[in-house]
Design an enzyme around this catalytic site. Sequence first.
Site, PDB file in Angstrom:
ATOM      1  N   GLY A  82      23.697  65.344   7.432  1.00 32.49           N
ATOM      2  CA  GLY A  82      22.348  64.949   7.050  1.00 32.49           C
ATOM      3  C   GLY A  82      21.869  63.836   7.956  1.00 32.49           C
ATOM      4  CG  HIS A  99      19.418  57.053   4.898  1.00 30.35           C
ATOM      5  ND1 HIS A  99      19.914  55.839   5.304  1.00 30.35           N
ATOM      6  CD2 HIS A  99      20.453  57.926   5.019  1.00 30.35           C
ATOM      7  CE1 HIS A  99      21.195  55.971   5.652  1.00 30.35           C
ATOM      8  NE2 HIS A  99      21.548  57.235   5.485  1.00 30.35           N
ATOM      9  CD  GLN A 131      20.746  58.182   8.820  1.00 33.00           C
ATOM     10  OE1 GLN A 131      20.492  59.285   8.358  1.00 33.00           O
ATOM     11  NE2 GLN A 131      21.991  57.763   9.021  1.00 33.00           N
ATOM     12  CB  CYS A 136      26.207  56.291   6.384  1.00 34.21           C
ATOM     13  SG  CYS A 136      24.474  56.193   6.850  1.00 34.21           S
ATOM     14  CG  LEU A 137      25.654  60.483  11.059  1.00 33.50           C
ATOM     15  CD1 LEU A 137      24.612  61.476  11.551  1.00 33.50           C
ATOM     16  CD2 LEU A 137      26.977  60.707  11.773  1.00 33.50           C
ATOM     17  CG  HIS A 185      23.849  59.654   2.051  1.00 32.76           C
ATOM     18  ND1 HIS A 185      25.057  59.000   2.111  1.00 32.76           N
ATOM     19  CD2 HIS A 185      23.209  59.371   3.219  1.00 32.76           C
ATOM     20  CE1 HIS A 185      25.139  58.331   3.261  1.00 32.76           C
ATOM     21  NE2 HIS A 185      24.035  58.549   3.957  1.00 32.76           N
ATOM     22  CD  GLU A 186      20.907  62.214   4.805  1.00 29.32           C
ATOM     23  OE1 GLU A 186      20.175  61.391   5.397  1.00 29.32           O
ATOM     24  OE2 GLU A 186      22.121  62.318   5.038  1.00 29.32           O
TER      25      GLU A 186
HETATM   26 NI    NI Z   1      23.449  57.956   5.909  1.00 26.02          NI
END
Ligand code: NI
Length: 185
Positions: free
Chosen positions: A52, A146, A57, A100-101, A142-143
């Site tokens: 995701g 963000h 991000q 998380c990226l 999660h997304e």
């Molecule tokens: Ni994340």
Amino acid sequence: MASMLVLPIVRLGDPVLRAVAQPLDESVFGTRDLKRFVKAMIDTMRRAEGVGLAAPQVGESIRVFVFEAKGAEPPVPLTVAINPRLEPLPGELVEGWEGCLSIPGLRGLVPRHPAVEISGFDLEGRPFARRAEGFEARIVQHELDHLDGVVYLDRMRDFSSLGYLEELEREAEVEAQAESETEGP
Ligand code: NI
């Protein structure tokens, strides 16, 4: 073959990750600029082996995210969510591993709703709504966080599970999931 544009992923500490992202105006739906940007998000997510990616991000404070988990059971199809909304469905919160990226290397146990209804608009501006369960439900929660300036660390109830994936794998069988997002979300 279509060209690939991979965007830099911002990391925790960049204020864009703590901002509330703005909804996209309908006039932008389906435009070439938006399609180009979303394609770059998809390429970036895949290159990073994430499941995701949310627009903040990659430094854009707009309410857009993409997700895909081909290897999950059942597989999660590639989905573009514009101006998404989530409605939790009944069920007790379940803990699962997330990364998380934007917080590379770490994993922790995060409580999430087991199922949610996700609605929003697709890349062409068509409304969609569907039920997401299990891993897919975890990804979309999660997304969506963000887009509200929230990261998974904020959702953890107990930081004792938090660790570097390399160490956690040595100790147990933490799946490389969530946005690592395989790091899953
Ligand atoms: Ni994340």
